[in-house]
Motif scaffolding. Structure first.
Motif, short mmCIF file in Angstrom:
data_model
loop_
_atom_site.label_atom_id
_atom_site.label_comp_id
_atom_site.label_asym_id
_atom_site.label_seq_id
_atom_site.Cartn_x
_atom_site.Cartn_y
_atom_site.Cartn_z
N GLY A 115 -11.04 -12.26 8.25
CA GLY A 115 -10.31 -11.18 7.59
C GLY A 115 -10.44 -11.24 6.08
N ALA A 116 -10.43 -12.44 5.52
CA ALA A 116 -10.56 -12.59 4.06
C ALA A 116 -11.91 -12.07 3.59
CB ALA A 116 -10.38 -14.06 3.67
N LEU A 117 -12.96 -12.34 4.35
CA LEU A 117 -14.27 -11.81 4.00
C LEU A 117 -14.26 -10.28 4.05
CD1 LEU A 117 -16.41 -14.42 5.93
CD2 LEU A 117 -16.28 -14.19 3.43
N THR A 118 -13.62 -9.74 5.07
CA THR A 118 -13.48 -8.28 5.17
C THR A 118 -12.71 -7.73 3.97
OG1 THR A 118 -13.54 -8.37 7.58
CG2 THR A 118 -12.54 -6.40 6.60
N ASN A 119 -11.74 -8.50 3.50
CA ASN A 119 -10.89 -8.07 2.40
C ASN A 119 -11.50 -8.35 1.02
OD1 ASN A 119 -8.86 -7.02 3.98
ND2 ASN A 119 -7.84 -8.98 4.19
N GLY A 120 -12.73 -8.82 0.99
CA GLY A 120 -13.42 -8.97 -0.29
C GLY A 120 -13.48 -10.37 -0.86
N ARG B 241 -3.49 -0.52 13.61
CA ARG B 241 -4.53 0.03 12.74
C ARG B 241 -4.94 -1.00 11.69
NH1 ARG B 241 -3.94 1.67 7.94
NH2 ARG B 241 -1.71 2.04 8.12
N ILE B 242 -3.97 -1.64 11.04
CA ILE B 242 -4.26 -2.64 10.02
C ILE B 242 -4.97 -3.83 10.63
CG2 ILE B 242 -3.20 -4.29 8.42
CD1 ILE B 242 -1.07 -2.06 7.87
N LEU B 243 -4.51 -4.28 11.79
CA LEU B 243 -5.15 -5.39 12.49
C LEU B 243 -6.62 -5.07 12.77
CD1 LEU B 243 -4.82 -8.19 13.78
CD2 LEU B 243 -4.04 -7.04 15.86
N ALA B 244 -6.90 -3.86 13.22
CA ALA B 244 -8.29 -3.46 13.49
C ALA B 244 -9.10 -3.41 12.20
CB ALA B 244 -8.32 -2.11 14.19
N GLU B 245 -8.49 -2.96 11.12
CA GLU B 245 -9.19 -2.93 9.83
C GLU B 245 -9.52 -4.34 9.34
OE1 GLU B 245 -6.98 1.18 8.37
OE2 GLU B 245 -6.59 -0.67 7.27
N LEU B 246 -8.61 -5.26 9.55
CA LEU B 246 -8.80 -6.64 9.08
C LEU B 246 -9.74 -7.43 9.97
CD1 LEU B 246 -5.13 -7.64 8.19
CD2 LEU B 246 -6.97 -7.13 6.59
N MET B 247 -9.53 -7.36 11.27
CA MET B 247 -10.23 -8.23 12.20
C MET B 247 -11.33 -7.54 12.99
SD MET B 247 -8.67 -11.01 11.56
CE MET B 247 -7.11 -11.69 11.06
N GLY B 248 -11.32 -6.22 12.99
CA GLY B 248 -12.32 -5.46 13.72
C GLY B 248 -11.79 -4.92 15.04
N ALA B 249 -12.36 -3.82 15.46
CA ALA B 249 -11.95 -3.17 16.70
C ALA B 249 -12.20 -4.06 17.92
CB ALA B 249 -12.66 -1.83 16.86
N ASP B 250 -13.28 -4.84 17.89
CA ASP B 250 -13.58 -5.74 19.01
C ASP B 250 -12.49 -6.79 19.18
OD1 ASP B 250 -15.91 -4.39 19.53
OD2 ASP B 250 -17.21 -5.85 18.54
N GLU C 151 3.64 -5.39 15.11
CA GLU C 151 4.65 -4.61 14.41
C GLU C 151 5.15 -5.29 13.14
OE1 GLU C 151 9.08 -2.68 15.07
OE2 GLU C 151 7.91 -3.24 16.83
N VAL C 152 5.58 -6.55 13.26
CA VAL C 152 6.21 -7.23 12.14
C VAL C 152 5.18 -7.78 11.16
CG1 VAL C 152 7.75 -9.12 11.48
CG2 VAL C 152 8.26 -7.74 13.50
N CYS C 153 4.22 -8.52 11.67
CA CYS C 153 3.24 -9.15 10.80
C CYS C 153 2.37 -8.10 10.11
CB CYS C 153 2.37 -10.12 11.60
SG CYS C 153 1.10 -10.93 10.64
N PHE C 154 1.77 -7.22 10.90
CA PHE C 154 0.81 -6.28 10.33
C PHE C 154 1.44 -4.94 9.97
CE2 PHE C 154 -1.64 -9.44 12.60
CZ PHE C 154 -2.54 -9.80 11.62
N GLY C 155 2.30 -4.39 10.80
CA GLY C 155 2.88 -3.09 10.55
C GLY C 155 3.94 -3.07 9.47
N ARG C 156 4.59 -4.20 9.25
CA ARG C 156 5.61 -4.26 8.19
C ARG C 156 5.12 -5.07 6.99
NH1 ARG C 156 11.17 -5.39 11.59
NH2 ARG C 156 11.02 -3.54 12.91
N THR C 157 4.65 -6.29 7.21
CA THR C 157 4.32 -7.16 6.09
C THR C 157 2.98 -6.81 5.46
OG1 THR C 157 5.66 -8.89 7.10
CG2 THR C 157 4.17 -9.55 5.35
N TRP C 158 1.91 -6.77 6.24
CA TRP C 158 0.59 -6.46 5.69
C TRP C 158 0.55 -5.04 5.13
CZ3 TRP C 158 -4.08 -9.01 4.91
CH2 TRP C 158 -4.11 -10.36 5.33
N ALA C 159 1.42 -4.16 5.59
CA ALA C 159 1.42 -2.77 5.13
C ALA C 159 2.16 -2.58 3.80
CB ALA C 159 2.07 -1.88 6.20
N ARG C 160 2.84 -3.60 3.34
CA ARG C 160 3.64 -3.47 2.12
C ARG C 160 2.77 -3.39 0.87
NH1 ARG C 160 8.90 -4.63 2.05
NH2 ARG C 160 8.76 -5.48 -0.05
N ASP C 161 3.33 -2.74 -0.13
CA ASP C 161 2.74 -2.75 -1.46
C ASP C 161 3.18 -4.03 -2.16
OD1 ASP C 161 1.59 -0.22 -1.13
OD2 ASP C 161 3.42 0.79 -1.81
N GLY C 162 2.62 -4.30 -3.30
CA GLY C 162 3.06 -5.46 -4.09
C GLY C 162 1.94 -6.45 -4.32
#
Length: 125
Positions: A80-85, A9-18, A40-51
């Protein structure tokens, strides 16, 4: 939701569904282990963290990928950075900073890749 589902889900939000769909088309019995690890590790654990927020994570990744001279991943993370603002001005400053600490050849290549992405998105004249 599992960390793998969160990662996708996070990967799709960052990079797009395509991007995710294209990645899934390339999935096979050999590369599925590394793809699942990334999701799982990069996006599901690390990118999902608060902080720190996603924009800050993008800034860090751009600097690291420039230092490591990883142009393919850099391209995706600039998108992804452009997507993230991140703004064009911020991207320029991030890459200029890498010239000092990573060297001019690495930063020059990163600028070239960023220019391609920015032109593709109509953000450069």
């Amino acid at each position: 939701m599992t960390t793998l589902e969160d990662g996708r889900r996070i990967l799709a939000e960052l990079m797009g569904a395509d991007y995710v769909a294209t990645k899934d088309k390339k999935r096979n019995s050999f590369n599925e282990a590394i793809q699942e690890y990334s999701e799982e590790v990069c996006f599901g654990r690390t990118w999902a963290r608060d902080g720190i927020d996603r924009k800050q994570r993008s800034i860090i990744n751009i600097a690291m990928l420039t230092a490591l001279n990883r142009p393919n991943q850099l391209r995706h993370h600039i998108e992804g950075a452009l997507t993230n603002g991140c703004t064009v001005a911020e991207l320029k400053e991030i890459l200029l900073q890498t010239a000092v600490y990573c060297g001019l050849p690495a930063a020059g290549e990163a600028f070239r890749i960023a220019e391609e992405v920015l032109r593709e998105r109509g953000l450069l004249d």
